[in-house]
Write a protein that holds these residues in place. Structure first.
Motif, mmCIF file in Angstrom:
data_model
loop_
_atom_site.group_PDB
_atom_site.id
_atom_site.type_symbol
_atom_site.label_atom_id
_atom_site.label_comp_id
_atom_site.label_asym_id
_atom_site.label_seq_id
_atom_site.Cartn_x
_atom_site.Cartn_y
_atom_site.Cartn_z
ATOM 1 N N UNK A 128 6.410 5.074 -29.820
ATOM 2 C CA UNK A 128 7.754 5.530 -29.469
ATOM 3 C C UNK A 128 8.046 5.539 -27.976
ATOM 4 N N UNK A 129 7.169 4.920 -27.178
ATOM 5 C CA UNK A 129 7.385 4.849 -25.728
ATOM 6 C C UNK A 129 7.956 3.466 -25.404
ATOM 7 N N UNK A 130 9.265 3.414 -25.185
ATOM 8 C CA UNK A 130 9.947 2.126 -25.027
ATOM 9 C C UNK A 130 9.959 1.619 -23.590
ATOM 10 N N UNK A 131 9.776 2.512 -22.629
ATOM 11 C CA UNK A 131 9.799 2.122 -21.218
ATOM 12 C C UNK A 131 8.367 2.025 -20.707
ATOM 13 N N UNK A 132 7.902 0.820 -20.508
ATOM 14 C CA UNK A 132 6.506 0.603 -20.123
ATOM 15 C C UNK A 132 6.435 -0.313 -18.913
ATOM 16 N N UNK A 133 5.670 0.097 -17.920
ATOM 17 C CA UNK A 133 5.370 -0.721 -16.745
ATOM 18 C C UNK A 133 3.855 -0.740 -16.563
ATOM 19 N N UNK A 134 3.348 -1.864 -16.083
ATOM 20 C CA UNK A 134 1.906 -2.006 -15.876
ATOM 21 C C UNK A 134 1.657 -2.535 -14.476
ATOM 22 N N UNK A 135 0.660 -1.989 -13.798
ATOM 23 C CA UNK A 135 0.337 -2.441 -12.448
ATOM 24 C C UNK A 135 -1.126 -2.162 -12.140
ATOM 25 N N UNK A 136 -1.750 -3.089 -11.435
ATOM 26 C CA UNK A 136 -3.050 -2.791 -10.842
ATOM 27 C C UNK A 136 -2.765 -2.088 -9.522
ATOM 28 N N UNK A 137 -3.116 -0.830 -9.438
ATOM 29 C CA UNK A 137 -2.813 -0.046 -8.260
ATOM 30 C C UNK A 137 -3.589 -0.548 -7.053
ATOM 31 N N UNK A 138 -2.986 -0.450 -5.875
ATOM 32 C CA UNK A 138 -3.692 -0.811 -4.645
ATOM 33 C C UNK A 138 -4.914 0.068 -4.456
ATOM 34 N N UNK A 139 -4.839 1.312 -4.946
ATOM 35 C CA UNK A 139 -5.947 2.252 -4.812
ATOM 36 C C UNK A 139 -6.905 2.195 -5.992
ATOM 37 N N UNK A 181 0.841 -1.194 0.000
ATOM 38 C CA UNK A 181 0.000 0.000 0.000
ATOM 39 C C UNK A 181 0.881 1.251 0.000
ATOM 40 N N UNK A 182 0.580 2.230 -0.843
ATOM 41 C CA UNK A 182 1.452 3.400 -0.975
ATOM 42 C C UNK A 182 1.443 4.256 0.281
ATOM 43 N N UNK A 183 2.553 4.938 0.574
ATOM 44 C CA UNK A 183 2.626 5.817 1.744
ATOM 45 C C UNK A 183 1.919 7.143 1.479
ATOM 46 N N UNK A 184 0.610 7.092 1.563
ATOM 47 C CA UNK A 184 -0.243 8.249 1.267
ATOM 48 C C UNK A 184 -1.090 8.544 2.501
ATOM 49 N N UNK A 185 -1.346 9.805 2.748
ATOM 50 C CA UNK A 185 -2.225 10.197 3.851
ATOM 51 C C UNK A 185 -3.681 10.026 3.391
ATOM 52 N N UNK A 186 -4.275 8.897 3.763
ATOM 53 C CA UNK A 186 -5.637 8.615 3.320
ATOM 54 C C UNK A 186 -6.679 9.426 4.086
#
Length: 354
Positions: A332-343, A183-188
């Protein structure tokens, strides 16, 4: 530190177990144990000398080497059994951090449920930390601290109140591996315009995009303004594109410009000053990609990076993700990451850079 057995345990959103199992099976991980939001795997390799890596996946919020499980009726009983399990599996090894969390109780959004730490989980984590620290098993001064790169983390997942799954991992440069429970360090508790604030905050932290004050970001699908609120807090100048009304707190900010239109209807000159593009619209992924492709494909537009939230709708559509990434690479976007965010919910976030 080496694994005792080639078992791994993974936490995910409730509902994401099926694509997680299917995709990891293709890399040699077969199902060992499963509950909604929690899956453990055993690697199919019989070669004990093979160096295994923890499974990585779009839908894996956390990944740990499994040490086993403990069962009991009370926290004190469970903790004593946890200490005995550690002696049995890793000897006298100490851990730098203790991360303790519960698997998701419900699918995100169902009955207004938002994954994350609840008061009871916090109380259990504090109690377990006291007992483990007193036994010299954990060196951190409190449970659920953000780990530093290279630190060893003892992971305790409350699969049920009376059954805990135990594992460990080494914190990496990959930010979610350092966050308790992923879980990201965010002030929920922060007063936000909408939950899109939290998604934008997590996506920026996870992706590592080098966003800095003074940059111009365009957000398509900006209403009512949650993501824009976070971007403005970071000192960006934000162009919000949405035919719907914006929240006054965002609309009145001197760094915000509202273009009351759809992203595909604007002249490409409106995007010329932008370094970053964020999209989080309630439309089909294919339609979103057509709109974005028409924007970034224009020679007058030089967007360096993007955070694209694509609504899967159903998890059986997860097999389309590689095709979406291939489309983005074609721009032309060679750097790609994919994630299902916790939020996030039943959607994925794609971070892309040139």
């Amino acid at each position: 530190m080496t694994t005792v057995h080639p078992f791994a345990m993974v936490c995910c959103h409730q509902g994401a177990e099926a694509p997680l199992k299917t995709q990891l099976a293709a890399t040699g991980w077969r199902l060992a144990f499963s509950r909604p939001g929690f899956v453990s795997f055993k690697h199919s390799s019989d070669d004990p000398s093979r160096q295994l890596e923890l499974p990585r996946n779009v839908f894996a919020r956390t990944s740990s080497w499994s040490l086993g499980n403990v069962v009991g009726d009370r926290t004190a009983e469970l903790t004593e059994r946890l200490l005995a399990l550690l002696t049995e599996t890793v000897g006298e090894r100490r851990f730098d951090q203790l991360h303790l969390w519960a698997r998701d109780r419900l699918p995100a959004g169902e009955r207004n449920y938002e994954p994350g730490f609840e008061p009871l989980t916090h109380a259990i984590a504090e109690d377990v930390h006291r007992r483990l620290a007193a036994s010299d098993r954990v060196t951190a001064d409190a449970a659920n601290r953000i780990a530093e790169i290279g630190e060893s983390v003892l992971d305790v997942v409350l699969v049920e109140p009376t059954r805990w799954m135990i594992g460990w991992h080494s914190a990496e440069a990959f930010p979610p591996s350092r966050w308790p429970g992923g879980f990201p360090p965010i002030d929920f508790a922060h007063d936000v315009v909408s939950r899109a604030y939290f998604k934008a905050a997590e996506a920026i932290l996870w992706s590592g995009l080098p966003i800095k004050p003074g940059d111009v970001a365009v957000e398509i699908g900006s209403a009512p303004g949650g993501a824009a609120q976070r971007l403005l807090e970071l000192g960006l100048r934000v162009i919000g594109v949405d035919p719907a009304e914006m929240d006054p707190r965002v609309l009145e900010h001197p760094g915000f410009t509202h273009l009351q239109a759809r992203g595909g209807d604007l002249k490409r000159s409106e995007y010329q000053s932008a370094r970053w593009l964020l999209v989080d619209s309630n439309v089909r992924p294919d339609k979103t990609l057509v709109t974005v492709g028409n924007i970034v494909g224009n020679r007058r537009v030089s967007i360096e990076g993007m955070l694209l939230t694509l609504k899967i709708g159903r998890y059986d559509q997860a097999d389309r993700i590689p095709g979406w990434c291939q489309t983005i690479r074609g721009w032309g976007y060679s750097k790609i990451e994919v994630r299902q965010l916790a939020t996030g919910r039943c959607e994925v976030c794609i971070a892309a850079r040139r």
